[in-house]
Design an enzyme around this catalytic site. Structure first.
Site, PDB file in Angstrom:
ATOM      1  N   ASP A 135       0.814  -1.286   0.005  1.00 41.92           N
ATOM      2  CA  ASP A 135      -0.046   0.146  -0.022  1.00 41.92           C
ATOM      3  C   ASP A 135       0.747   1.085   0.003  1.00 41.92           C
ATOM      4  O   ASP A 135       1.899   1.468   0.735  1.00 41.92           O
ATOM      5  CB  ASP A 135      -0.937   0.105   1.226  1.00 41.92           C
ATOM      6  CG  ASP A 135      -1.991   0.779   1.068  1.00 41.92           C
ATOM      7  OD1 ASP A 135      -2.337   1.391   0.027  1.00 41.92           O
ATOM      8  OD2 ASP A 135      -2.526   1.280   2.020  1.00 41.92           O
ATOM      9  N   TYR A 137       1.122   5.576  -0.363  1.00 43.54           N
ATOM     10  CA  TYR A 137       0.365   6.967   0.528  1.00 43.54           C
ATOM     11  C   TYR A 137       0.640   8.035  -0.505  1.00 43.54           C
ATOM     12  O   TYR A 137       1.458   8.693  -0.087  1.00 43.54           O
ATOM     13  CB  TYR A 137       1.313   6.934   1.664  1.00 43.54           C
ATOM     14  CG  TYR A 137       0.999   8.121   2.782  1.00 43.54           C
ATOM     15  CD1 TYR A 137      -0.335   7.995   3.394  1.00 43.54           C
ATOM     16  CD2 TYR A 137       1.778   8.952   3.301  1.00 43.54           C
ATOM     17  CE1 TYR A 137      -0.698   8.665   4.424  1.00 43.54           C
ATOM     18  CE2 TYR A 137       1.616   9.638   4.361  1.00 43.54           C
ATOM     19  CZ  TYR A 137       0.288   9.488   4.773  1.00 43.54           C
ATOM     20  OH  TYR A 137      -0.269  10.563   5.830  1.00 43.54           O
ATOM     21  N   HIS A 142      -4.201  13.737   0.633  1.00 46.27           N
ATOM     22  CA  HIS A 142      -4.375  12.915   1.969  1.00 46.27           C
ATOM     23  C   HIS A 142      -3.143  12.930   3.002  1.00 46.27           C
ATOM     24  O   HIS A 142      -3.582  13.049   4.024  1.00 46.27           O
ATOM     25  CB  HIS A 142      -4.637  11.506   1.595  1.00 46.27           C
ATOM     26  CG  HIS A 142      -4.455  10.430   2.557  1.00 46.27           C
ATOM     27  ND1 HIS A 142      -5.786  10.443   3.499  1.00 46.27           N
ATOM     28  CD2 HIS A 142      -3.642   9.595   2.759  1.00 46.27           C
ATOM     29  CE1 HIS A 142      -5.457   9.301   4.198  1.00 46.27           C
ATOM     30  NE2 HIS A 142      -4.293   8.698   4.129  1.00 46.27           N
ATOM     31  N   ARG A 151       0.178  16.106  13.058  1.00 49.00           N
ATOM     32  CA  ARG A 151       1.426  16.500  13.417  1.00 49.00           C
ATOM     33  C   ARG A 151       1.295  18.253  13.382  1.00 49.00           C
ATOM     34  O   ARG A 151       1.240  18.782  14.337  1.00 49.00           O
ATOM     35  CB  ARG A 151       2.373  16.205  12.258  1.00 49.00           C
ATOM     36  CG  ARG A 151       3.008  14.752  12.655  1.00 49.00           C
ATOM     37  CD  ARG A 151       4.133  14.131  11.882  1.00 49.00           C
ATOM     38  NE  ARG A 151       3.699  14.437  10.470  1.00 49.00           N
ATOM     39  CZ  ARG A 151       3.296  13.438   9.591  1.00 49.00           C
ATOM     40  NH1 ARG A 151       3.043  12.187  10.123  1.00 49.00           N
ATOM     41  NH2 ARG A 151       2.809  13.556   8.457  1.00 49.00           N
ATOM     42  N   GLU A 209      -9.097   3.716  -2.320  1.00 52.09           N
ATOM     43  CA  GLU A 209      -7.985   3.601  -3.102  1.00 52.09           C
ATOM     44  C   GLU A 209      -8.132   2.947  -4.441  1.00 52.09           C
ATOM     45  O   GLU A 209      -9.212   2.264  -4.746  1.00 52.09           O
ATOM     46  CB  GLU A 209      -7.018   2.778  -2.429  1.00 52.09           C
ATOM     47  CG  GLU A 209      -6.679   3.294  -0.809  1.00 52.09           C
ATOM     48  CD  GLU A 209      -5.548   2.655  -0.330  1.00 52.09           C
ATOM     49  OE1 GLU A 209      -4.806   2.255  -0.885  1.00 52.09           O
ATOM     50  OE2 GLU A 209      -5.622   2.818   1.049  1.00 52.09           O
ATOM     51  N   ASP A 241      -9.213   0.013   1.546  1.00 51.62           N
ATOM     52  CA  ASP A 241      -8.253  -0.305   2.729  1.00 51.62           C
ATOM     53  C   ASP A 241      -8.638   0.004   3.961  1.00 51.62           C
ATOM     54  O   ASP A 241      -8.305   1.050   4.525  1.00 51.62           O
ATOM     55  CB  ASP A 241      -7.058   0.520   2.318  1.00 51.62           C
ATOM     56  CG  ASP A 241      -5.916   0.032   3.327  1.00 51.62           C
ATOM     57  OD1 ASP A 241      -5.744  -1.166   3.797  1.00 51.62           O
ATOM     58  OD2 ASP A 241      -4.940   0.949   3.567  1.00 51.62           O
ATOM     59  N   GLN A 248      -4.693   2.157  14.957  1.00 50.91           N
ATOM     60  CA  GLN A 248      -3.840   2.504  14.139  1.00 50.91           C
ATOM     61  C   GLN A 248      -3.005   3.774  14.923  1.00 50.91           C
ATOM     62  O   GLN A 248      -1.789   3.661  14.967  1.00 50.91           O
ATOM     63  CB  GLN A 248      -4.407   3.211  12.723  1.00 50.91           C
ATOM     64  CG  GLN A 248      -3.143   3.660  11.978  1.00 50.91           C
ATOM     65  CD  GLN A 248      -3.791   4.365  10.829  1.00 50.91           C
ATOM     66  OE1 GLN A 248      -5.083   4.427  10.536  1.00 50.91           O
ATOM     67  NE2 GLN A 248      -3.028   4.823   9.812  1.00 50.91           N
ATOM     68  N   TYR A 252       0.806   2.625  15.648  1.00 50.41           N
ATOM     69  CA  TYR A 252       1.792   2.829  14.335  1.00 50.41           C
ATOM     70  C   TYR A 252       3.258   3.300  14.705  1.00 50.41           C
ATOM     71  O   TYR A 252       4.164   3.111  13.911  1.00 50.41           O
ATOM     72  CB  TYR A 252       1.169   3.575  13.566  1.00 50.41           C
ATOM     73  CG  TYR A 252       1.306   5.274  13.729  1.00 50.41           C
ATOM     74  CD1 TYR A 252       0.737   5.974  14.724  1.00 50.41           C
ATOM     75  CD2 TYR A 252       2.179   5.988  12.678  1.00 50.41           C
ATOM     76  CE1 TYR A 252       0.795   7.366  14.942  1.00 50.41           C
ATOM     77  CE2 TYR A 252       2.152   7.240  13.014  1.00 50.41           C
ATOM     78  CZ  TYR A 252       1.825   8.058  13.950  1.00 50.41           C
ATOM     79  OH  TYR A 252       1.928   9.263  14.162  1.00 50.41           O
ATOM     80  N   LYS A 261      -5.052  -2.187  10.288  1.00 56.87           N
ATOM     81  CA  LYS A 261      -5.172  -2.297   8.617  1.00 56.87           C
ATOM     82  C   LYS A 261      -5.443  -3.528   8.264  1.00 56.87           C
ATOM     83  O   LYS A 261      -6.143  -3.565   6.958  1.00 56.87           O
ATOM     84  CB  LYS A 261      -3.709  -1.701   8.042  1.00 56.87           C
ATOM     85  CG  LYS A 261      -3.532  -0.229   8.407  1.00 56.87           C
ATOM     86  CD  LYS A 261      -4.377   0.680   7.402  1.00 56.87           C
ATOM     87  CE  LYS A 261      -3.831   2.122   7.482  1.00 56.87           C
ATOM     88  NZ  LYS A 261      -4.559   2.974   6.582  1.00 56.87           N
TER      89      LYS A 261
HETATM   90 CA    CA Z   1      -4.268   2.911   2.782  1.00 57.20          CA
END
Ligand code: CA
Length: 424
Positions: A135, A137, A142, A151, A209, A241, A248, A252, A261
């Site tokens: 997968d 990113y 996004h 963040r 996705e 997904d 998560q 993570y 996931k």
């Molecule tokens: Ca994904």
């Protein structure tokens, strides 16, 4: 021989509804089984009718194409795809010749009841056996949205993002074909002020996705140049997904996604071929930071595919919550594949590489509830008046995609799955 199977003027003797995803110009590949006997066969679809390729092959429809015996009687397309693009393209071309108005294949047409099956009389199987699933990113919007929420809104992108198509290895065992359901996952959750606890996720989310299927493998140590990457792609399918945001969020750091996931992912039943997508080729966004030479591509390397996500509560009507487009992705598939193999990692036919959540520039184009509800600070209202911040028990999430040009609509079919209550 035949006309171009993508010719917008082609018409079929099979009646197809005007808004069908599957006109004669599409002819994707999948695997189905009749509910009556459960024997899997390689399939295509036109309108609402499934084409049984194995039954067609017994009528000598493909006798001049170099196909192994019973190639369409497998439970996946891997062996067929492994024959290579020239063969799979010939088979799609032959399907077009058989299905076109005024077909020269009269006797095959007369025996249509043997190889055309109403969609309601089959079950769909995963089109390929997926060895590995990766997968990415690759949506700038996004990554920017997630970076802003979690963040720093003033500096949302990490320093590597515009240099590397960031990705991680997912899990293939829990990928299912559209139409399935799965229980809400359990896991470790970490309340804001308190120790971690165990329980059902309260934040099940979708991720809109696009997946692509490897059509030509490589050996260990081999790399795929970005400009040759398309030769290694068989076709595209929609991919959800599924993500449990609370699991998560806690798990993570520092190695990335894991149990938040891999509890379920959903793939649409049809692989839309690169051949069928060719007329919809377009340019992606300008990459404003120069990329290393191995990631450079020339010419249009993405496709104009309108995407949407709907949420359908149990017993209710579907409400559209997102409209996006595949062309918004910052990194294209060729760059993803070049990057994935730059270290010599080998690819196998049937491997699935997914784009990452495809968000667009406007709030209604965000491809996850996380973004649509901006980290839980907003709600989505469905047509029945109910609201959502995440997916509830009984909800079915439906993803759709289609290209449209010159009166031809190449659709992907539904990518749908239902979240069931957590197991006790
Ligand atoms: Ca994904």
């Amino acid at each position: 021989m035949s006309a171009n199977p993508n010719d917008p003027t082609l018409r079929s003797w099979v009646t197809t509804p005007k808004d069908s995803d599957f006109p004669i110009q599409n002819l994707p590949f999948g695997v189905a089984a009749r509910k009556s006997d459960q024997a899997p066969f390689a399939a295509s679809i036109i309108g609402n009718l499934i084409v049984d390729l194995h039954a067609l092959s017994t009528l000598d429809a493909f006798k001049d194409i170099a196909l192994p015996h019973n190639i369409f009687a497998h439970s996946d397309l891997n062996a067929f795809i492994s024959l290579g693009r020239s063969i799979t393209t010939q088979v799609r071309g032959r399907l077009s010749e058989i299905l076109v108005d005024g077909t020269p294949f009269d006797t095959i047409r007369e025996k249509r009841d043997q190889w055309l099956v109403p969609n309601t009389e089959v079950v769909h199987l995963l089109p390929v056996t997926i060895g590995d699933y990766t997968d990415f990113y690759s949506s700038l919007e996004h990554a920017t949205n997630v970076g802003s929420m979690f963040r720093d809104p003033s500096n949302p992108l990490l320093p590597n993002w515009k240099h590397i198509p960031v990705g991680y290895h997912g899990r293939s065992s829990s990928i299912r074909v559209s139409g399935h359901s799965f229980p809400r996952p359990h896991g470790q959750l970490k309340p804001q002020d308190g120790p971690p606890e165990y329980g059902p996720s309260r934040m099940v989310d979708f991720e809109l996705e696009m997946g692509f299927i490897i059509g030509k493998g490589t050996e260990l140590g081999e790399t795929i140049p970005a400009d040759q990457a398309e030769e290694h792609i068989f076709g595209l399918a929609l991919f959800n997904d599924w993500s449990a945001r609370d699991i998560q969020k806690w798990e993570y750091v520092p190695l990335g996604p894991f149990l938040g996931k891999n509890f379920a992912s959903t793939l649409s039943p049809w692989i839309i071929t690169m051949d069928a997508l060719e007329p919809f080729r377009t340019n992606g966004p300008v990459q404003d930071v120069p990329v290393l030479p191995y990631l450079e591509t020339t010419g249009p390397k993405t496709y104009d595919i309108a995407l949407e996500v709907l949420i359908q509560p149990a017993g209710g009507q579907p409400s559209r919550v997102c409209q996006s487009n595949f062309k918004y992705l910052y990194w294209n598939m060729c760059q993803q594949l070049a990057h994935h193999t730059v270290n010599g990692c080998d690819m196998r036919v049937g491997d699935l590489l997914a784009s990452g959540t495809i968000s667009g520039p406007t709030p209604d184009s965000y491809g996850s509830m996380l973004e649509l509800c901006w980290g839980g600070t907003k709600t989505v209202t469905l047509e029945d008046g109910s609201t959502r911040k995440s997916i509830q028990d009984g909800d079915t999430v439906i993803m759709r995609g289609a290209c449209e040009k010159n009166g031809v609509r190449i659709g992907f079919g539904d990518c749908a799955a239902t979240v069931l209550p957590a197991k006790p």
